[in-house]
Design a protein around this motif. Structure first.
Motif, PDB file in Angstrom:
ATOM      1  N   VAL A 243      -8.235  11.756   5.088  1.00 32.76           N
ATOM      2  CA  VAL A 243      -6.850  11.485   5.494  1.00 32.76           C
ATOM      3  C   VAL A 243      -6.254  10.389   4.617  1.00 32.76           C
ATOM      4  O   VAL A 243      -5.113  10.480   4.170  1.00 32.76           O
ATOM      5  N   LEU A 244      -7.048   9.355   4.333  1.00 30.77           N
ATOM      6  CA  LEU A 244      -6.533   8.260   3.504  1.00 30.77           C
ATOM      7  C   LEU A 244      -6.207   8.754   2.102  1.00 30.77           C
ATOM      8  O   LEU A 244      -5.174   8.398   1.529  1.00 30.77           O
TER       9      LEU A 244
ATOM     10  N   ILE B  44      -3.023  10.585   2.283  1.00 26.37           N
ATOM     11  CA  ILE B  44      -1.889   9.660   2.389  1.00 26.37           C
ATOM     12  C   ILE B  44      -1.546   9.084   1.027  1.00 26.37           C
ATOM     13  O   ILE B  44      -0.381   8.989   0.629  1.00 26.37           O
TER      14      ILE B  44
ATOM     15  N   LEU C 227       0.852  16.230   4.975  1.00 19.98           N
ATOM     16  CA  LEU C 227      -0.525  15.879   5.326  1.00 19.98           C
ATOM     17  C   LEU C 227      -1.221  17.050   6.005  1.00 19.98           C
ATOM     18  O   LEU C 227      -2.394  17.337   5.729  1.00 19.98           O
ATOM     19  N   ARG C 228      -0.494  17.705   6.862  1.00 21.92           N
ATOM     20  CA  ARG C 228      -1.097  18.852   7.575  1.00 21.92           C
ATOM     21  C   ARG C 228      -1.490  19.935   6.576  1.00 21.92           C
ATOM     22  O   ARG C 228      -2.568  20.527   6.673  1.00 21.92           O
TER      23      ARG C 228
ATOM     24  N   LEU D 282      -4.550  18.860   4.602  1.00 23.06           N
ATOM     25  CA  LEU D 282      -5.791  18.725   5.367  1.00 23.06           C
ATOM     26  C   LEU D 282      -6.125  19.975   6.166  1.00 23.06           C
ATOM     27  O   LEU D 282      -7.032  19.946   7.004  1.00 23.06           O
TER      28      LEU D 282
ATOM     29  N   ARG E  72     -11.706  10.264   7.990  1.00 21.80           N
ATOM     30  CA  ARG E  72     -10.766   9.167   7.710  1.00 21.80           C
ATOM     31  C   ARG E  72     -10.566   9.020   6.214  1.00 21.80           C
ATOM     32  O   ARG E  72      -9.461   8.743   5.739  1.00 21.80           O
TER      33      ARG E  72
ATOM     34  N   PHE F  20       0.834  -1.206   0.000  1.00 25.49           N
ATOM     35  CA  PHE F  20       0.000   0.000   0.000  1.00 25.49           C
ATOM     36  C   PHE F  20       0.864   1.249   0.000  1.00 25.49           C
ATOM     37  O   PHE F  20       0.556   2.226  -0.694  1.00 25.49           O
TER      38      PHE F  20
ATOM     39  N   ARG G  96       4.282  14.140   7.617  1.00 29.83           N
ATOM     40  CA  ARG G  96       3.294  14.794   8.497  1.00 29.83           C
ATOM     41  C   ARG G  96       3.037  16.227   8.023  1.00 29.83           C
ATOM     42  O   ARG G  96       1.895  16.697   8.016  1.00 29.83           O
TER      43      ARG G  96
ATOM     44  N   PHE H 292       5.864   6.244   6.236  1.00 34.65           N
ATOM     45  CA  PHE H 292       4.713   6.647   7.040  1.00 34.65           C
ATOM     46  C   PHE H 292       3.763   5.476   7.250  1.00 34.65           C
ATOM     47  O   PHE H 292       3.291   5.225   8.365  1.00 34.65           O
ATOM     48  N   VAL H 293       3.483   4.750   6.182  1.00 34.81           N
ATOM     49  CA  VAL H 293       2.575   3.601   6.295  1.00 34.81           C
ATOM     50  C   VAL H 293       3.209   2.490   7.139  1.00 34.81           C
ATOM     51  O   VAL H 293       2.549   1.885   7.986  1.00 34.81           O
TER      52      VAL H 293
END
Lengths: 192, 190
Positions: free
Chosen positions: B129-130, B133, B179-180, B183, B126, B44, B176, B144-145
């Protein structure tokens, strides 16, 4: 020591990953309490990590382990290759055998009175008489040279061959590569 | 949380690996049961496509059974399996991308990946976020995963990916941060 925004970001990530030491953890706690920006960053990263863990768990667990095992192992397997473990012994083994053949004299009773008849025996007779081993030359050299191509030697292999008499004989094999010859210069050379 | 074997530690899987190398199918099934989770996380992390995940992981295990005889050093089976999984994921990713481009050229519409049922705010978050990712560059997404699914330390992640610990840390920080940024304003604080 005052830390930068990036430094605190790194401390936050290391805490989330369980990699933070005790002193750094105390320092981060003080910063979270005293500095609103650090506190916001901590809350944000912590929330993202919680959601990431939950979402990845859902995405990966679905389907996990539900395989057709018979199909998984139905493919024919590559046998455990002995060469991976013992193949390296071939090279030193061949070298050792070749050295032994050179050092240990051939018993005379093996070829006493025999006239060399096989190619191997004729080779042996030649080497015993200090005659140089015959070399096979590439008969296309002249043709290739005329066509603007030439051969360059790239290496030499030594092969061990067990003869009819049981002795080990060495064959030298010259390897070469055909390359194009550079065109001949016709004009003046440019100065730099 | 399962820890990655280090060279200086005793590999508890050694008897299972030896049995698999000897052709024991039941031992291989046990190996799959024990290690399927982190293999899925590797696939993944590299592939970032949930719709193809199961197929690719099944293919990884099939290939592992077929080619485990090629393993030069049985104690290094985990990095070997990691490379197998990663390469399979990248191959699958290229194929998927090619098919999507062909489909897009044919129909004029972009294909989609599998989606969650956004039944609640948490589910929606979720899902966001996914997706974020999955959109990460692979060099940040993979560690990260591995960290989040398996709980591995920086050292373990570095061992399996062949990276220094500092590099693992830097990539996790960068993941991170990205992602921040992606999001910002979309994810509520708890």
């Amino acid at each position: 020591m005052t830390r930068s925004h990036d430094d605190f970001e790194r401390l936050i990530v290391r805490r989330l990953d369980g990699e933070l030491g005790e002193e750094e953890s105390l320092e981060l706690d003080r910063a979270i309490l005293r500095e609103p920006e650090v506190r916001r960053m901590w809350e944000s990263y912590r929330r993202i990590d919680e959601l990431a863990a939950a979402s990845l768990e859902g995405a990966l667990v679905r389907g996990a382990g539900r395989y057709d095992m018979a199909r998984l192992t139905d493919e024919r397997r590559v046998a455990r290759r002995w060469t991976h473990h013992r193949g390296w012994l071939l090279v030193p083994g061949a070298i050792a055998a070749a050295l032994l053949a050179l050092v240990v004299p051939k018993p005379e009773f093996l070829d006493r009175g025999r006239v060399p008849s096989t190619p191997t025996e004729r080779l042996t007779a030649r080497s015993a008489n200090d005659e140089s081993l015959p070399r096979v030359s590439d008969r296309t050299d002249g043709l290739m040279h005329n066509a603007g191509m030439t051969k360059r030697a790239t290496g030499r292999d030594v092969l061990g061959v067990v003869g009819d008499d049981g002795n080990l004989y060495l064959l030298e094999v010259d390897r070469s590569r055909t390359v194009r010859m550079p065109p001949p210069r016709t004009g003046p050379v440019d100065e730099l | 949380m399962k820890a990655m074997h280090r060279p200086d530690e005793v590999d508890m899987e050694a008897p299972v690996i030896e049995a698999v190398l000897a052709g024991d199918r039941f031992a291989f099934e046990e190996l799959v049961r024990r290690h399927d989770r982190w293999v899925r996380s590797v696939v993944f992390g590299a592939l970032a496509d949930r719709s193809a995940l199961d197929d690719v992981v099944q293919q990884v295990w099939t290939t592992a059974w077929r080619r485990i005889g090629e393993l030069r050093d049985p104690t290094r089976w985990k990095p070997w399996l990691y490379r197998l999984a990663r390469n399979a994921a990248y191959d699958a990713g290229r194929e998927l991308k090619r098919r999507r481009q062909l489909a897009q050229a044919g129909t004029g519409s972009a294909g989609g990946t599998a989606s969650f049922d956004a039944g609640s705010i948490d589910e929606e978050q979720r899902r966001l976020v996914l997706s974020a990712i999955e959109a990460l560059p692979a060099i940040y997404r993979e560690p990260f995963v591995l960290r989040h699914v398996n709980g591995w330390s920086y050292q373990r992640i570095g061992d399996v990916m062949g990276l220094p610990v500092d590099t693992v840390e830097t990539r996790l920080v960068r993941a991170r941060r990205l992602l921040r940024e992606a999001l910002e304003g979309k994810v509520n604080q708890s």
